[in-house]
Motif scaffolding. Structure first.
Motif, PDB file in Angstrom:
ATOM      1  N   ALA A 144      43.177 -46.478  -2.884  1.00  0.00           N
ATOM      2  CA  ALA A 144      42.791 -45.789  -1.585  1.00  0.00           C
ATOM      3  C   ALA A 144      41.484 -45.256  -1.393  1.00  0.00           C
ATOM      4  N   GLY A 145      40.461 -45.746  -1.114  1.00  0.00           N
ATOM      5  CA  GLY A 145      39.368 -45.266  -1.062  1.00  0.00           C
ATOM      6  C   GLY A 145      38.103 -46.531  -1.139  1.00  0.00           C
ATOM      7  N   PRO A 146      36.804 -46.078  -0.997  1.00  0.00           N
ATOM      8  CA  PRO A 146      35.878 -47.020  -0.873  1.00  0.00           C
ATOM      9  C   PRO A 146      35.341 -47.309  -2.539  1.00  0.00           C
ATOM     10  N   PHE A 147      36.344 -47.822  -3.343  1.00  0.00           N
ATOM     11  CA  PHE A 147      35.968 -48.182  -4.703  1.00  0.00           C
ATOM     12  C   PHE A 147      36.405 -49.595  -5.156  1.00  0.00           C
ATOM     13  N   PHE A 148      35.584 -50.129  -5.799  1.00  0.00           N
ATOM     14  CA  PHE A 148      36.121 -51.359  -6.645  1.00  0.00           C
ATOM     15  C   PHE A 148      36.751 -50.763  -8.037  1.00  0.00           C
ATOM     16  N   THR A 285      43.013 -51.875 -22.600  1.00  0.00           N
ATOM     17  CA  THR A 285      42.612 -52.097 -21.390  1.00  0.00           C
ATOM     18  C   THR A 285      41.582 -51.056 -20.856  1.00  0.00           C
ATOM     19  N   LYS A 286      40.361 -51.504 -20.407  1.00  0.00           N
ATOM     20  CA  LYS A 286      39.347 -50.612 -19.861  1.00  0.00           C
ATOM     21  C   LYS A 286      39.362 -50.744 -18.460  1.00  0.00           C
ATOM     22  N   THR A 287      39.342 -49.555 -17.905  1.00  0.00           N
ATOM     23  CA  THR A 287      39.232 -49.692 -16.273  1.00  0.00           C
ATOM     24  C   THR A 287      38.202 -48.887 -15.768  1.00  0.00           C
ATOM     25  N   VAL A 288      37.367 -49.411 -14.785  1.00  0.00           N
ATOM     26  CA  VAL A 288      36.119 -49.045 -14.300  1.00  0.00           C
ATOM     27  C   VAL A 288      36.257 -48.735 -12.727  1.00  0.00           C
ATOM     28  N   TRP A 289      35.651 -47.726 -12.366  1.00  0.00           N
ATOM     29  CA  TRP A 289      35.638 -47.431 -10.978  1.00  0.00           C
ATOM     30  C   TRP A 289      34.294 -47.409 -10.623  1.00  0.00           C
ATOM     31  N   HIS A 290      34.118 -48.269  -9.109  1.00  0.00           N
ATOM     32  CA  HIS A 290      32.667 -48.494  -8.686  1.00  0.00           C
ATOM     33  C   HIS A 290      32.796 -48.184  -7.334  1.00  0.00           C
ATOM     34  N   PRO A 291      31.895 -47.286  -6.922  1.00  0.00           N
ATOM     35  CA  PRO A 291      31.775 -47.273  -5.496  1.00  0.00           C
ATOM     36  C   PRO A 291      31.256 -48.478  -4.576  1.00  0.00           C
TER      37      PRO A 291
END
Length: 302
Positions: A144-148, A285-291
């Motif tokens: 929920a938000g402007p992220f990948f 597992t590596k999780t990456v957040w990107h705008p």
């Protein structure tokens, strides 16, 4: 002339094979200089195998750590090509492995050939997973938000594997191949009773495209070699496939000191098609957040 030839043939001495460890892409003898007798299912002497020491185990960890960066950094496609090349080399030395498996497991030549065929097929099966496992266990996550939000699997690191004691080749392949297919490096403790197929596998790996140190093969007393590896601070995980219940408990306690990932021993029919459990067992597992960018007045984003 024929009598002379026959006499020459009768006087010829057999050239016995010297089995050595496989560490860092090389074939050292055990640091201790010790060996132990390997016999077939009927008690007939087959060869002297190296009796690995704690120093050999530590050397294997150093070799595995040195190789980890390059192997884990290789593309999944490249790892698959290299593993398939190993299968090609195994196919070319099939007769040798049939003989060693027959001696180790007390099988007829035809049954041993079926086991070796299954082991080569198993290696090919895992080679095909190198560039597919990320699609199964990774992906984009809805947030929920402007992220990948992307999750990708990464190798755990150095894995110690206690090879199955009874399944000297098919079981061996079934526990090694998935570990390296996902980018880990491995230290294998061969079956104590039947180590020859594992030591011969080292010769195949050395003549394939697999970088030295990705797979390291030790032979000897399983409990003696496994103890320092379970407690080693630079070993990231351990597969207890070849440990009995008592040894498994001791090693699991030792492994807890640096929070190693542990796969407990369990009954496995290695002749059955495996799932992906051993592939995922040693993945992080590596999780990456990107705008995705600022939202416009209309509420949309690029």
């Amino acid at each position: 002339m024929s009598e002379k030839t026959d006499k020459t043939e009768q006087q010829r001495l057999s050239v016995f094979k010297t089995y050595k460890l496989y560490v860092g892409g090389k074939f050292p003898r055990s640091e201790s200089g010790r060996v132990y007798e390997v016999t077939d299912s009927k008690g007939k002497w087959l060869a002297n195998a190296p009796l690995s020491s704690r120093k050999d185990a530590r050397d294997a960890v150093v070799a595995a750590r040195k190789a980890f960066g390059g192997w884990s950094g290789a593309t999944a496609y490249n790892r698959g090509q290299i593993l398939y090349r190993v299968a090609e080399m195994l196919e070319g030395r099939k007769d040798q492995f049939v003989r060693e498996v027959a001696d180790a497991e007390g099988l007829s030549k035809s049954k041993a050939a079926a086991v070796v065929d299954a082991a080569i097929d198993r290696w090919v099966w895992y080679a095909g997973w190198t560039d597919k496992i990320a699609q199964v266990v990774g992906g984009g996550n809805p947030v929920a938000g402007p992220f990948f939000n992307l999750s990708t699997p990464e190798p755990t690191g150095i894995v110690t594997v206690l090879a199955p004691q009874e399944s000297s080749f098919l079981g061996l392949v079934s526990v090694i191949a998935p570990v390296i297919a996902t980018g880990n490096t491995v230290i294998v403790i061969a079956s104590e009773k039947s180590p020859l197929p594992a030591l011969s596998l080292g010769e195949v790996l050395a003549t394939s495209d697999l970088p030295g140190g990705v797979v390291n093969v030790l032979s000897g007393k399983t409990a003696e070699i496994a103890a320092p590896l379970a407690a080693h601070q630079d070993v990231n995980a351990i597969d207890l496939a070849g440990a009995d219940d008592v040894l498994a408990k001791e090693l699991e306690i030792a492994a807890a000191d640096n929070l190693k990932r542990v796969v407990r021993p369990q009954p496995v029919d290695y002749s059955q098609t495996p799932g992906i459990e051993r592939l995922t067992a040693f993945l992080e597992t590596k999780t990456v957040w990107h705008p995705t960018g600022a939202l416009g007045a209309s509420g949309s984003s690029y």
